[in-house]
Design a protein around this motif. Sequence first.
Motif, PDB file in Angstrom:
ATOM      1  N   GLY A   1       0.823  -1.200   0.000  1.00 32.65           N
ATOM      2  CA  GLY A   1       0.000   0.000   0.000  1.00 32.65           C
ATOM      3  C   GLY A   1       0.860   1.253   0.000  1.00 32.65           C
ATOM      4  O   GLY A   1       2.081   1.197   0.073  1.00 32.65           O
TER       5      GLY A   1
ATOM      6  N   MET B   1      -7.850  13.511  -3.787  1.00 30.63           N
ATOM      7  CA  MET B   1      -7.410  12.128  -3.588  1.00 30.63           C
ATOM      8  C   MET B   1      -7.169  11.386  -4.896  1.00 30.63           C
ATOM      9  O   MET B   1      -7.338  10.183  -4.964  1.00 30.63           O
ATOM     10  CB  MET B   1      -8.411  11.348  -2.719  1.00 30.63           C
ATOM     11  CG  MET B   1      -8.620  11.977  -1.373  1.00 30.63           C
ATOM     12  SD  MET B   1      -7.068  12.279  -0.501  1.00 30.63           S
ATOM     13  CE  MET B   1      -7.623  12.753   1.091  1.00 30.63           C
ATOM     14  N   ARG B   2      -6.788  12.109  -5.935  1.00 29.53           N
ATOM     15  CA  ARG B   2      -6.435  11.459  -7.186  1.00 29.53           C
ATOM     16  C   ARG B   2      -4.925  11.510  -7.364  1.00 29.53           C
ATOM     17  O   ARG B   2      -4.295  12.525  -7.090  1.00 29.53           O
ATOM     18  CB  ARG B   2      -7.157  12.118  -8.359  1.00 29.53           C
ATOM     19  CG  ARG B   2      -8.629  11.759  -8.369  1.00 29.53           C
ATOM     20  CD  ARG B   2      -9.410  12.526  -9.409  1.00 29.53           C
ATOM     21  NE  ARG B   2     -10.795  12.092  -9.454  1.00 29.53           N
ATOM     22  CZ  ARG B   2     -11.716  12.452  -8.579  1.00 29.53           C
ATOM     23  NH1 ARG B   2     -11.414  13.247  -7.597  1.00 29.53           N
ATOM     24  NH2 ARG B   2     -12.940  12.004  -8.695  1.00 29.53           N
ATOM     25  N   PHE B   3      -4.372  10.408  -7.849  1.00 29.31           N
ATOM     26  CA  PHE B   3      -2.932  10.235  -7.899  1.00 29.31           C
ATOM     27  C   PHE B   3      -2.385  10.383  -9.309  1.00 29.31           C
ATOM     28  O   PHE B   3      -3.048  10.055 -10.291  1.00 29.31           O
ATOM     29  CB  PHE B   3      -2.559   8.840  -7.380  1.00 29.31           C
ATOM     30  CG  PHE B   3      -2.746   8.693  -5.909  1.00 29.31           C
ATOM     31  CD1 PHE B   3      -3.974   8.345  -5.387  1.00 29.31           C
ATOM     32  CD2 PHE B   3      -1.691   8.909  -5.041  1.00 29.31           C
ATOM     33  CE1 PHE B   3      -4.160   8.216  -4.026  1.00 29.31           C
ATOM     34  CE2 PHE B   3      -1.859   8.779  -3.674  1.00 29.31           C
ATOM     35  CZ  PHE B   3      -3.094   8.435  -3.160  1.00 29.31           C
TER      36      PHE B   3
ATOM     37  N   TYR C   1     -12.003   4.376   1.390  1.00 27.41           N
ATOM     38  CA  TYR C   1     -11.849   4.471  -0.058  1.00 27.41           C
ATOM     39  C   TYR C   1     -11.450   3.123  -0.637  1.00 27.41           C
ATOM     40  O   TYR C   1     -10.757   2.335   0.001  1.00 27.41           O
ATOM     41  CB  TYR C   1     -10.714   5.441  -0.421  1.00 27.41           C
ATOM     42  CG  TYR C   1     -10.749   6.805   0.204  1.00 27.41           C
ATOM     43  CD1 TYR C   1     -10.326   7.004   1.521  1.00 27.41           C
ATOM     44  CD2 TYR C   1     -11.158   7.916  -0.524  1.00 27.41           C
ATOM     45  CE1 TYR C   1     -10.328   8.264   2.090  1.00 27.41           C
ATOM     46  CE2 TYR C   1     -11.152   9.183   0.037  1.00 27.41           C
ATOM     47  CZ  TYR C   1     -10.738   9.341   1.341  1.00 27.41           C
ATOM     48  OH  TYR C   1     -10.735  10.601   1.897  1.00 27.41           O
TER      49      TYR C   1
ATOM     50  N   TYR D   1      -9.460   1.815  -4.157  1.00 31.29           N
ATOM     51  CA  TYR D   1      -8.715   2.147  -5.362  1.00 31.29           C
ATOM     52  C   TYR D   1      -8.395   0.863  -6.126  1.00 31.29           C
ATOM     53  O   TYR D   1      -8.176  -0.189  -5.531  1.00 31.29           O
ATOM     54  CB  TYR D   1      -7.381   2.817  -5.026  1.00 31.29           C
ATOM     55  CG  TYR D   1      -7.466   4.222  -4.491  1.00 31.29           C
ATOM     56  CD1 TYR D   1      -7.662   4.466  -3.139  1.00 31.29           C
ATOM     57  CD2 TYR D   1      -7.314   5.323  -5.344  1.00 31.29           C
ATOM     58  CE1 TYR D   1      -7.719   5.756  -2.648  1.00 31.29           C
ATOM     59  CE2 TYR D   1      -7.366   6.616  -4.854  1.00 31.29           C
ATOM     60  CZ  TYR D   1      -7.563   6.824  -3.509  1.00 31.29           C
ATOM     61  OH  TYR D   1      -7.602   8.105  -3.022  1.00 31.29           O
TER      62      TYR D   1
ATOM     63  N   LEU E   1      -9.179   5.910  -8.149  1.00 29.25           N
ATOM     64  CA  LEU E   1     -10.250   5.925  -7.174  1.00 29.25           C
ATOM     65  C   LEU E   1     -11.536   5.350  -7.778  1.00 29.25           C
ATOM     66  O   LEU E   1     -12.001   5.814  -8.821  1.00 29.25           O
ATOM     67  CB  LEU E   1     -10.489   7.357  -6.688  1.00 29.25           C
ATOM     68  CG  LEU E   1     -11.552   7.560  -5.611  1.00 29.25           C
ATOM     69  CD1 LEU E   1     -11.194   6.815  -4.325  1.00 29.25           C
ATOM     70  CD2 LEU E   1     -11.729   9.051  -5.322  1.00 29.25           C
TER      71      LEU E   1
ATOM     72  N   LEU F   1      -6.675  -1.452  -3.464  1.00 30.47           N
ATOM     73  CA  LEU F   1      -6.194  -0.789  -2.257  1.00 30.47           C
ATOM     74  C   LEU F   1      -7.349  -0.147  -1.514  1.00 30.47           C
ATOM     75  O   LEU F   1      -8.181   0.546  -2.112  1.00 30.47           O
ATOM     76  CB  LEU F   1      -5.174   0.295  -2.626  1.00 30.47           C
ATOM     77  CG  LEU F   1      -3.887  -0.188  -3.276  1.00 30.47           C
ATOM     78  CD1 LEU F   1      -3.139   0.976  -3.902  1.00 30.47           C
ATOM     79  CD2 LEU F   1      -3.008  -0.902  -2.274  1.00 30.47           C
TER      80      LEU F   1
END
Lengths: 106, 117
Positions: free
Chosen positions: A42, A94-96, B33, B35, B45, B90
Amino acid sequence: SQQGEEDPQALSIQEGENATMNCSYKTSINNLQWYRQNSGRGLVHLILIRSNEREKHSGRLRVTLDTSKKSSSLLITASRAADTASYFCATDDMRFGAGTRLTVKP
Amino acid sequence: DAMVIQNPRYQVTQFGKPVTLSCSQTLNHNVMYWYQQKSSQAPKLLFHYYDKDFNNEADTPDNFQSRRPNTSFCFLDIRSPGLGDAAMYLCATSRDQFGQGRLQTQYFGPGTRLLVL
């Protein structure tokens, strides 16, 4: 949809060298965070920088933020083999980004 | 001390056979959340729960569903897994919901790697 984009996609350096990773994003942000991910694990939070900050330090980590260019950089100084991981930036929704895969050779 | 726990770590399922992945947290966080992360890609997400309120991302396929029976547990259900659903899944938590300038650090579990045969 993806918000941040990291550059480079992969980086290989020798132990002791510095590693710089860049992140660009598309929309206005309030905060930007950097995370680390060891292979098959993670993500772990490293550092957060607010939109009104230009630079932040945490141990061997230094993060800069340029909101006019919509970009941030993560500098790891005096790298160690244990720093080998993927590094992601994330905007405050919260976007990567795609991540930079860092390899530190002993 | 594990804070976000995902079980199992590896899950093998057959094409079209429903599968459920589980996540639990000991942080008492309001938000959980899910993912999806494919090889060498960013975590994507899928959806999140703020307490009992479910928030689906616009591009999350209908094949993916989620349940949160209580604060501690959250499940990801894949109704009919396809080969393209093979990925690392995740789970993450945060104390409060993101947005409007609120500062929320996420805490991630170790992930469940799903294989679809």
